[in-house]
Design a protein around this motif. Structure first.
Motif, PDB file in Angstrom:
ATOM      1  N   ALA A 151       0.827  -1.207   0.000  1.00  0.00           N
ATOM      2  CA  ALA A 151       0.000   0.000   0.000  1.00  0.00           C
ATOM      3  C   ALA A 151       0.862   1.258   0.000  1.00  0.00           C
ATOM      4  O   ALA A 151       0.531   2.253  -0.671  1.00  0.00           O
ATOM      5  CB  ALA A 151      -0.933  -0.007   1.211  1.00  0.00           C
ATOM      6  N   LEU A 152       1.969   1.229   0.758  1.00  0.00           N
ATOM      7  CA  LEU A 152       2.873   2.378   0.775  1.00  0.00           C
ATOM      8  C   LEU A 152       3.468   2.621  -0.614  1.00  0.00           C
ATOM      9  O   LEU A 152       3.563   3.768  -1.066  1.00  0.00           O
ATOM     10  CB  LEU A 152       3.986   2.143   1.792  1.00  0.00           C
ATOM     11  N   LYS A 153       3.868   1.547  -1.293  1.00  0.00           N
ATOM     12  CA  LYS A 153       4.424   1.685  -2.642  1.00  0.00           C
ATOM     13  C   LYS A 153       3.382   2.223  -3.616  1.00  0.00           C
ATOM     14  O   LYS A 153       3.670   3.103  -4.439  1.00  0.00           O
ATOM     15  CB  LYS A 153       4.960   0.340  -3.131  1.00  0.00           C
ATOM     16  N   ALA A 157       3.634   5.718  -5.622  1.00  0.00           N
ATOM     17  CA  ALA A 157       3.652   5.703  -7.083  1.00  0.00           C
ATOM     18  C   ALA A 157       2.512   6.526  -7.676  1.00  0.00           C
ATOM     19  O   ALA A 157       2.680   7.182  -8.705  1.00  0.00           O
ATOM     20  CB  ALA A 157       3.576   4.266  -7.588  1.00  0.00           C
ATOM     21  N   SER A 158       1.351   6.490  -7.017  1.00  0.00           N
ATOM     22  CA  SER A 158       0.183   7.213  -7.525  1.00  0.00           C
ATOM     23  C   SER A 158       0.052   8.607  -6.936  1.00  0.00           C
ATOM     24  O   SER A 158      -0.898   9.325  -7.260  1.00  0.00           O
ATOM     25  CB  SER A 158      -1.090   6.402  -7.227  1.00  0.00           C
ATOM     26  N   LYS A 159       0.984   8.965  -6.033  1.00  0.00           N
ATOM     27  CA  LYS A 159       0.970  10.273  -5.370  1.00  0.00           C
ATOM     28  C   LYS A 159      -0.379  10.540  -4.717  1.00  0.00           C
ATOM     29  O   LYS A 159      -0.983  11.601  -4.879  1.00  0.00           O
ATOM     30  CB  LYS A 159       1.323  11.383  -6.367  1.00  0.00           C
ATOM     31  N   LEU A 160      -0.843   9.538  -3.963  1.00  0.00           N
ATOM     32  CA  LEU A 160      -2.139   9.664  -3.301  1.00  0.00           C
ATOM     33  C   LEU A 160      -2.022  10.579  -2.086  1.00  0.00           C
ATOM     34  O   LEU A 160      -1.006  10.555  -1.379  1.00  0.00           O
ATOM     35  CB  LEU A 160      -2.638   8.287  -2.852  1.00  0.00           C
ATOM     36  N   VAL A 162      -2.609  11.934   1.752  1.00  0.00           N
ATOM     37  CA  VAL A 162      -2.676  11.242   3.034  1.00  0.00           C
ATOM     38  C   VAL A 162      -4.144  10.962   3.370  1.00  0.00           C
ATOM     39  O   VAL A 162      -5.012  11.798   3.169  1.00  0.00           O
ATOM     40  CB  VAL A 162      -2.030  12.089   4.142  1.00  0.00           C
ATOM     41  N   GLY A 163      -4.404   9.777   3.861  1.00  0.00           N
ATOM     42  CA  GLY A 163      -5.772   9.393   4.192  1.00  0.00           C
ATOM     43  C   GLY A 163      -6.452   8.614   3.093  1.00  0.00           C
ATOM     44  O   GLY A 163      -7.589   8.156   3.275  1.00  0.00           O
ATOM     45  N   SER A 164      -5.777   8.456   1.955  1.00  0.00           N
ATOM     46  CA  SER A 164      -6.370   7.706   0.849  1.00  0.00           C
ATOM     47  C   SER A 164      -6.353   6.210   1.170  1.00  0.00           C
ATOM     48  O   SER A 164      -5.485   5.712   1.887  1.00  0.00           O
ATOM     49  CB  SER A 164      -5.595   7.951  -0.449  1.00  0.00           C
ATOM     50  N   ALA A 165      -7.320   5.506   0.603  1.00  0.00           N
ATOM     51  CA  ALA A 165      -7.419   4.061   0.783  1.00  0.00           C
ATOM     52  C   ALA A 165      -6.834   3.356  -0.431  1.00  0.00           C
ATOM     53  O   ALA A 165      -7.077   3.754  -1.572  1.00  0.00           O
ATOM     54  CB  ALA A 165      -8.870   3.652   0.995  1.00  0.00           C
ATOM     55  N   VAL A 166      -6.053   2.317  -0.190  1.00  0.00           N
ATOM     56  CA  VAL A 166      -5.479   1.502  -1.253  1.00  0.00           C
ATOM     57  C   VAL A 166      -6.173   0.141  -1.223  1.00  0.00           C
ATOM     58  O   VAL A 166      -6.248  -0.506  -0.168  1.00  0.00           O
ATOM     59  CB  VAL A 166      -3.964   1.328  -1.059  1.00  0.00           C
TER      60      VAL A 166
END
Length: 405
Positions: A151-153, A157-160, A162-166
């Protein structure tokens, strides 16, 4: 006749230079461990080595059946599993059925699973839809570490924000893995540096603290698996723990549930009252306000919902209860506890639906003189029309009077 061509000096230099570059680009192996605690009881122990995109684990867990596992996982650069092999030994199984091997290959938008044991070979293919794929074993936290690392990667990579769900897909590893399609998992990266996970085989939310892509600690306090996991800087002696766990399992007469199912059946005058429930253990834990949060509905036991049956109409804590079967829930507060009688039955203990409530009544709260290790529900008869329902665990005693109508 073949001629022999020795290395020329230039070839030797090129070979040495290439080997030097490869050694520089290969990250050193990191070896560490995990210990999983349920109160003061050890549930699992793991010795982990990670180098580049390869994770190797030796692990033993007793949840509740003792399993001893050796696992090698090869990852894609995005953290998704590419290939997994797990050898599993289950000492409590009959001779000839104790060993099995699970192999997973991920590619071409599918997971290809193979299980080999004494019964033969079972294979299954599950579509992934191109998702990041992880693996699930309930108390194996190197696999949880891969959830969070992937999830961190993906987030980086997607420049999500903070707080986004993977979103991840997970396959299940157990003797009956072929009964389960791919599950869904959601990892949420929080602003405080922690990460949360929820998935199809976890009731509630787990919380992790990560450090440079490695799992530092994990808490199941907000889930039904109330475990606490710590990373160990020195790898544990898994073989020694496995031997001790196996001896304890054998001495106890075989596999026992972590929360044994029990029942009580009592006659009070014309009424036959029964309770069927599971009995979690104290294990040195703080219950009210911790294992059992205040101001939330609690399953009042463990595992499947606690079932209450009366053969004739009664009053329970002043609440009129017609003859029939019900589920008992409770809601502890700092100033008391509410008993909830629910008309839905047969569900898992966390599947509470308040729209089916028959009613709620306040119980009498007392302190136990001696802490009660195993969660206990009793029905105490008085005279031909009266008795009481008694719920005890740790230092609390909750009482609801019973009156036969």
């Amino acid at each position: 006749m073949h001629s022999f061509h020795p290395f020329r000096p230039a070839s030797i230099c090129l070979f040495l230079y290439t080997s030097f570059l490869l050694s520089c680009n290969t990250a050193p192996a990191k070896r560490y461990g995990f210990v999983t605690m349920l109160g003061h009881d050890t549930i699992s122990i793991e010795d982990v080595t990670r180098q580049g995109n390869t994770l190797t684990s030796d692990e033993v867990d007793r949840f509740p059946r003792l399993e001893i596992r050796h696992t090698v996982v090869n990852l894609e650069d995005n953290g998704s599993i590419r290939h997994l092999e797990m050898d599993i030994h289950t000492p409590s199984e009959p001779s000839g059925q104790r060993d099995r091997k699970v192999v997973a290959d991920v590619g071409n938008n599918k997971v290809h699973l193979t299980k080999t044991d004494s019964a033969g070979v079972v294979t299954r293919d599950f579509p992934t839809g191109g998702s990041i794929v992880v693996a699930h074993v309930p108390q194996m936290y190197s696999l949880y570490e891969l959830y969070f690392a992937a999830a961190l990667k993906q987030s980086a990579a997607s420049k999500l924000p903070v707080g986004s769900a993977v979103q991840l897909r997970q396959f299940y590893i157990d003797r009956e893995f072929d009964r389960f399609p791919l599950g869904h998992a959601t990892v949420t990266l929080r602003a405080d540096g922690k990460a949360e996970v929820s998935h199809d085989w976890l009731s509630g939310v787990g919380e992790a603290v990560m450090d440079s892509g490695f799992l530092h600690s994990y808490s199941g306090a907000r889930s039904t698996y109330k475990v606490e996991v710590k990373q160990l800087a020195m790898p544990p002696d898994v073989k020694s723990f496995a031997s001790r766990f196996e001896a304890k399992e054998a001495a106890g007469g075989g596999v026992k549930s972590l929360s044994v199912r029990d029942s009580v059946r009592v006659r009070i005058g014309a009424a036959v009252v029964t309770v069927d429930y599971s009995r979690p253990l104290l294990r040195g834990r703080t219950l009210l306000g911790d294992v059992i949060p205040y101001d939330y509905v609690w399953r009042t036991g463990a595992n499947a919902a606690t079932q209450f049956t009366t053969s004739v109409p009664i009053k329970l804590g002043g609440l009129a209860v017609p003859a029939g079967s019900y589920t008992l829930f409770s809601a502890p507060h700092k100033t008391g506890v509410d008993l909830i009688v629910n008309k839905q039955t047969g569900e898992w203990g966390t599947d509470y639906n308040g729209t089916f409530n028959l009613g709620t009544t306040r119980m009498v709260s007392e302190d136990a003189v001696t802490p009660v290790e195993a969660f206990t529900i009793s029905i105490i008869p008085g005279d031909s029309r009266h008795g009481k329902l008694l719920i005890e665990w740790g230092t609390f005693r909750w009482i609801a009077p019973i009156e036969v109508q």
